[in-house]
Design a protein around this motif. Sequence first.
Motif, PDB file in Angstrom:
ATOM      1  N   PRO A 332       0.888  -1.353  -0.059  1.00  0.00           N
ATOM      2  CA  PRO A 332       0.168  -0.136   0.022  1.00  0.00           C
ATOM      3  C   PRO A 332       0.963   1.114   0.195  1.00  0.00           C
ATOM      4  CG  PRO A 332      -0.182  -0.920   2.307  1.00  0.00           C
ATOM      5  CD  PRO A 332       0.769  -2.040   1.092  1.00  0.00           C
ATOM      6  N   VAL A 333       1.992   1.111   0.390  1.00  0.00           N
ATOM      7  CA  VAL A 333       2.911   2.450   0.286  1.00  0.00           C
ATOM      8  C   VAL A 333       3.616   2.722  -0.751  1.00  0.00           C
ATOM      9  CG1 VAL A 333       5.162   1.579   1.160  1.00  0.00           C
ATOM     10  CG2 VAL A 333       4.414   3.638   2.180  1.00  0.00           C
ATOM     11  N   ASN A 334       3.607   1.793  -1.811  1.00  0.00           N
ATOM     12  CA  ASN A 334       4.419   2.279  -2.914  1.00  0.00           C
ATOM     13  C   ASN A 334       3.847   1.473  -4.166  1.00  0.00           C
ATOM     14  OD1 ASN A 334       5.171  -0.347  -2.380  1.00  0.00           O
ATOM     15  ND2 ASN A 334       7.488   0.136  -2.480  1.00  0.00           N
ATOM     16  N   GLY A 335       2.857   0.830  -3.945  1.00  0.00           N
ATOM     17  CA  GLY A 335       2.028   0.099  -5.115  1.00  0.00           C
ATOM     18  C   GLY A 335       2.805  -1.122  -5.706  1.00  0.00           C
ATOM     19  N   GLU A 336       4.121  -1.446  -5.022  1.00  0.00           N
ATOM     20  CA  GLU A 336       4.798  -2.550  -5.790  1.00  0.00           C
ATOM     21  C   GLU A 336       4.067  -3.967  -5.485  1.00  0.00           C
ATOM     22  OE1 GLU A 336       9.486  -4.036  -4.815  1.00  0.00           O
ATOM     23  OE2 GLU A 336       8.344  -2.673  -3.551  1.00  0.00           O
ATOM     24  N   ARG A 337       4.291  -4.735  -6.631  1.00  0.00           N
ATOM     25  CA  ARG A 337       3.554  -6.077  -6.606  1.00  0.00           C
ATOM     26  C   ARG A 337       4.667  -7.208  -5.835  1.00  0.00           C
ATOM     27  NH1 ARG A 337      -0.502  -7.212 -11.306  1.00  0.00           N
ATOM     28  NH2 ARG A 337      -0.419  -9.346 -10.599  1.00  0.00           N
ATOM     29  N   ILE A 338       4.205  -7.733  -4.908  1.00  0.00           N
ATOM     30  CA  ILE A 338       5.007  -8.649  -4.325  1.00  0.00           C
ATOM     31  C   ILE A 338       4.328 -10.096  -4.272  1.00  0.00           C
ATOM     32  CG2 ILE A 338       6.401  -7.263  -3.041  1.00  0.00           C
ATOM     33  CD1 ILE A 338       4.909  -7.668  -0.529  1.00  0.00           C
ATOM     34  N   PRO A 339       5.269 -11.162  -4.415  1.00  0.00           N
ATOM     35  CA  PRO A 339       4.485 -12.528  -4.300  1.00  0.00           C
ATOM     36  C   PRO A 339       4.060 -12.835  -3.034  1.00  0.00           C
ATOM     37  CG  PRO A 339       6.793 -12.709  -4.495  1.00  0.00           C
ATOM     38  CD  PRO A 339       6.384 -11.459  -4.542  1.00  0.00           C
ATOM     39  N   ILE A 340       2.843 -13.805  -3.114  1.00  0.00           N
ATOM     40  CA  ILE A 340       2.183 -14.367  -1.818  1.00  0.00           C
ATOM     41  C   ILE A 340       2.624 -15.649  -1.656  1.00  0.00           C
ATOM     42  CG2 ILE A 340       0.202 -14.776  -0.349  1.00  0.00           C
ATOM     43  CD1 ILE A 340      -1.046 -12.540  -2.225  1.00  0.00           C
ATOM     44  N   TRP A 341       3.097 -16.080  -0.593  1.00  0.00           N
ATOM     45  CA  TRP A 341       3.537 -17.441  -0.240  1.00  0.00           C
ATOM     46  C   TRP A 341       2.648 -18.176   1.150  1.00  0.00           C
ATOM     47  CZ3 TRP A 341       8.275 -20.437  -1.994  1.00  0.00           C
ATOM     48  CH2 TRP A 341       8.946 -19.880  -2.889  1.00  0.00           C
ATOM     49  N   ILE A 342       2.687 -19.437   1.134  1.00  0.00           N
ATOM     50  CA  ILE A 342       2.359 -19.808   2.257  1.00  0.00           C
ATOM     51  C   ILE A 342       3.491 -20.666   2.906  1.00  0.00           C
ATOM     52  CG2 ILE A 342      -0.060 -20.067   1.804  1.00  0.00           C
ATOM     53  CD1 ILE A 342       0.402 -23.191   1.551  1.00  0.00           C
ATOM     54  N   ALA A 343       3.548 -20.594   4.164  1.00  0.00           N
ATOM     55  CA  ALA A 343       4.668 -21.323   5.174  1.00  0.00           C
ATOM     56  C   ALA A 343       4.208 -21.422   6.409  1.00  0.00           C
ATOM     57  CB  ALA A 343       5.944 -20.423   4.900  1.00  0.00           C
ATOM     58  N   ASP A 344       4.848 -22.521   7.044  1.00  0.00           N
ATOM     59  CA  ASP A 344       4.169 -23.008   8.378  1.00  0.00           C
ATOM     60  C   ASP A 344       5.084 -22.148   9.318  1.00  0.00           C
ATOM     61  OD1 ASP A 344       6.753 -24.342   8.355  1.00  0.00           O
ATOM     62  OD2 ASP A 344       5.853 -26.499   8.574  1.00  0.00           O
ATOM     63  N   TYR A 345       6.116 -21.467   9.125  1.00  0.00           N
ATOM     64  CA  TYR A 345       6.505 -20.674  10.334  1.00  0.00           C
ATOM     65  C   TYR A 345       5.699 -19.349  10.473  1.00  0.00           C
ATOM     66  CZ  TYR A 345       8.531 -16.824   7.234  1.00  0.00           C
ATOM     67  OH  TYR A 345       9.046 -15.687   6.292  1.00  0.00           O
ATOM     68  N   VAL A 346       4.735 -19.198   9.615  1.00  0.00           N
ATOM     69  CA  VAL A 346       3.680 -18.323  10.098  1.00  0.00           C
ATOM     70  C   VAL A 346       2.478 -18.719  10.684  1.00  0.00           C
ATOM     71  CG1 VAL A 346       1.785 -16.396   9.218  1.00  0.00           C
ATOM     72  CG2 VAL A 346       4.220 -16.474   8.111  1.00  0.00           C
ATOM     73  N   LEU A 347       2.115 -18.332  11.839  1.00  0.00           N
ATOM     74  CA  LEU A 347       1.349 -19.107  12.805  1.00  0.00           C
ATOM     75  C   LEU A 347      -0.181 -18.530  12.508  1.00  0.00           C
ATOM     76  CD1 LEU A 347       3.288 -18.931  15.940  1.00  0.00           C
ATOM     77  CD2 LEU A 347       3.124 -20.865  14.448  1.00  0.00           C
ATOM     78  N   SER A 348      -1.200 -19.487  12.326  1.00  0.00           N
ATOM     79  CA  SER A 348      -2.467 -19.104  11.988  1.00  0.00           C
ATOM     80  C   SER A 348      -3.187 -18.418  13.253  1.00  0.00           C
ATOM     81  CB  SER A 348      -3.389 -20.033  11.595  1.00  0.00           C
ATOM     82  OG  SER A 348      -3.517 -21.134  12.731  1.00  0.00           O
ATOM     83  N   GLY A 349      -2.666 -18.646  14.647  1.00  0.00           N
ATOM     84  CA  GLY A 349      -3.153 -18.098  15.859  1.00  0.00           C
ATOM     85  C   GLY A 349      -2.732 -16.807  16.052  1.00  0.00           C
ATOM     86  N   TYR A 350      -1.726 -16.407  15.652  1.00  0.00           N
ATOM     87  CA  TYR A 350      -1.070 -15.121  16.226  1.00  0.00           C
ATOM     88  C   TYR A 350      -1.242 -14.084  15.137  1.00  0.00           C
ATOM     89  CZ  TYR A 350       2.024 -11.730  18.212  1.00  0.00           C
ATOM     90  OH  TYR A 350       2.516 -10.561  18.652  1.00  0.00           O
ATOM     91  N   GLY A 351      -1.559 -12.823  15.747  1.00  0.00           N
ATOM     92  CA  GLY A 351      -1.804 -11.472  14.644  1.00  0.00           C
ATOM     93  C   GLY A 351      -2.781 -11.807  13.876  1.00  0.00           C
ATOM     94  N   THR A 352      -2.739 -11.822  12.361  1.00  0.00           N
ATOM     95  CA  THR A 352      -3.521 -11.932  11.620  1.00  0.00           C
ATOM     96  C   THR A 352      -3.474 -13.336  10.741  1.00  0.00           C
ATOM     97  OG1 THR A 352      -2.470 -10.512   9.945  1.00  0.00           O
ATOM     98  CG2 THR A 352      -4.011  -9.556  11.304  1.00  0.00           C
ATOM     99  N   GLY A 353      -2.423 -14.014  11.087  1.00  0.00           N
ATOM    100  CA  GLY A 353      -2.190 -15.176  10.349  1.00  0.00           C
ATOM    101  C   GLY A 353      -1.463 -14.907   9.190  1.00  0.00           C
TER     102      GLY A 353
END
Length: 866
Positions: A332-353
């Motif tokens: 949102p700050v510069n309009g740049e396109r960045i790829p979206i990945w999934i990985a299990d080091y990101v926890l679904s239960g914390y923050g916004t997942g």
Amino acid sequence: MATPDRAATPDRPRVERYDPAEIEPRWQARWEELDLYRTDLHDESRPKYYLLTMYPYPSGDLHIGHWYIKTPTDAIARFRRMHGDNVFLPIGFDAFGLPAENAAIRHRIHPVTWTMRNIENMRRQLRTMGATFSWDHEIVTCDPAYYRWNQWFFLRFLEAGLAYRAMAPVDWCPNDGTLAREQVEGADRRCWRCGAQVEKRDLEQWFLRITKYADELLDFSGIDWPEPVRIMQTNWISRSEGAEIVFRTAPDDHQPGGDQLRVFTTRPDTLFGATFMVLAPEHPLVEKLTAPAQRAAVEAYVQQARRRTEIERLSTEREKTGVPLGADAINPVNGERIPIWIADYVLSGYGTGAIMAVPAHDERDFAFAVRFGLPIRQVIAPADALAPVAPVAALPPGAGLPELTEAYVSKAESDVLVNSGRFSGYAAPRGAQAIVEALKHEGAGDIAVSYRIRDWLISRQRYWGTPIPVVYCERDGIVPVPDHQLPVLLPEEVDFKGSGESPLKSDPTFLNVDCPRCGGPARRETDTMDTFIDSSWYWYRYLSPHKTDGPVDRGLTDRWCPVDQYTGGAEHAVMHLLYSRFFTKAIADLGLVSHREPFRRLFNQGQILGADGERMSKSRGNVEEPGPLVARYGADTVRLFLMFMGPWDQGGPWSPTGIGGIHRFLNRVWTIALDSEGVEPGDPDAGRLPVGETYADADRAIRMAAHRTLRAVTEEYADFRFNTMVAHLMELANLLMRYRGTEAAHAPAWDEAVRLLLLMLAPAAPHIAEELWARRLEAAGEPWSSIHTERWPEVDTTVLAEELREVPIQINGKVRDRISVPAGISELEIEQVVLARPRIVELLAGRQPDRVIHAGGRLVNIVVRG
RNA sequence: GCCGAAGUGGCGGAACCGGCAGACGCGGCGGACUUAAACUCCGCUGCCCGCGAGGGCGUCAGGGUUCGAAUCCCUGCUUCGGCACCA
């Protein structure tokens, strides 16, 4: 055994030997008969003292660990009582829980039978400690008269929006259904019964909204709790401040884009360094965003993550894994396109997942970027790295910065933003602020707070717990059971084969009910409550265990709560104690109590381990029972030995080595109190005052020792330093032993010393103190009254003021001599005496002292050169 | 990995504020009592040198501050407890 009768002479009668087996049951019966420790909760003439010890789980047998926990607590109760407090020391049983159900499955015995039999056994064993529990206030949590109020609280929480239903994963065995944590065994997570591989499965379950109180739970002002517990709870709650930032998905061939992807970050100042995004595999948008070409890989990864054992997932050592979705997000700050990945080091239960990945400034993102060849862009730099080049904002991207070999993670306020568009050159904290403000302007973000603590999942797919009082109606959905239908009773006739589902599902008369609202067909909730619910309010119920028109008696809780002193194991530092604090705050908000913290002071005693240094448990076969020790030495010896072992908060491996020393000590007390005239044939100096001592010297020494001991022991009881308390009593007894049989043993000072010794011993070793007290009264022709209703004695400071003080004399920090001086002598006088000492003169050998240091009259240090 | 607690005789431990290291107890050694043993009681018991008076060394390791450090600071090691990819 002591055999003072050896000292009997024709002129003196034999003195009975110390026989705890005869004394202890006799006094226990007498105390009970006299209701000596019944607490009148309505007595307002004395200050109240609510002393709470964590109630035991009725595992069947009382082991030495229970004694270690309860015995000093009883000593505290008796000590406070002798200070005139109205002490309430209740006891009860934490009677719901898994072991009873396991016993049911394994040995075909009903949990009720198993539990009540164990409780009966433990009641009997607890009484042998000689503790002053208020048995008339006992509670047993599996009693419907208790658990109906769990249900009642649940309904209030439901009304208040503090209870809600949501999906949550449970451990699931294909044969045995839901498993509790203890039922999952080994590193490869097998079922305890059938050995099948355990997996995670999502179920709809009940939660209590503890997160609503997260901030208040971080505030410990006004309660006196050990620092480690406060730290543990603070870490458990883990508040972090930062920002929530809204990314949007970019349109592509497969989807129109525009979906919101919210992320939480503590470092909004690194937003320009976000080179990709990572979602938790469980994130709800994964399905929608996955490009067809990636679908197979993504689904495989999500499956794998679900099966992955906790051990693997928890390992920080493991190499990062992940899969790209084939979709992009827009920064949102510069309009740049960045790829979206999934990985299990990101926890679904914390923050916004979901996270924005900033590999240059986060170790985990850095590792991930390196692994998958994703770009790393530095946007924060230490101020000095840029100092020669100015202005910073004018720099070309990356100019002047060495390539990063690891993430630059720094919280230095002097750090500067680089490569960050119009924010380049800002100091990091200001940059963070400015970026959030800019985002807020566009509705793409705002400051946010995140907590590690999750809401409290209270559903258990088990039988032996409190039924959750709701029904599921085909028409009305979730319907709470009305108050007048409480308690929802646990059905007795259920199937404990343990196959697949909760035993409660096997009873159709329990399961199928009429909807309380429409009367139509409905199904009961078959989950029961976490047993931590039981323990989250039990100290309130102790005050009015038989009350039928409400869970707590407002008048009594107002008078007696918060609990003055809570004692228990450090293993409950987080869960039980945090839930209890939450419960108190929640029911305070419901208007049920008028305070917001349950326990004013907390003390964590240590834990007694088996002789092998492991936790005592039946399965390890290292459980130590007090029975044989009590039979051989008596309860007083065992109590005192447990207190003497070491600091109470330390615990340690069990070893009975040395218990004989305590028994000998009590024998000496017995001898001192009953046979002051006797002499030991084994002691050549027996019956004679020490060489050079007059009767007056002896008299003063005894008086001084008694009051010095009293001063120390009083403080030690108050500070729960029982080991040194016992040591001081031993010192006094040893001193009195030296004067036994001499003329000093006839003097009033001796008599007073014995009296003080018994009073000081009474809280810790109540039976022998009571017995000797009674005999003294009888000998003096006075009517009996219990030592435990005596007032704690006062230290005679005039006695202590006469004390001669021994002052060590150091030369250059080494002790070379010592002198005795009366209290109150001046430093100048001391110095004159010291410098005249032949030994000091000799050692100084004519040198002049550079300095003479006086440590408040406790020590003299002569500093001399060369 | 992070957070917390702790390392003192053969053993459990004491020394509370920077001021006598090892209280108290166990164990060990010696002695008294006993026909004998057990029990009980008395004495000694950190290590090294010395017949002794006495001296030296010693609180996990290394450094620092101080007249003085088990205690305070820094570095490292070990053990225990908690948390564990918390964005």
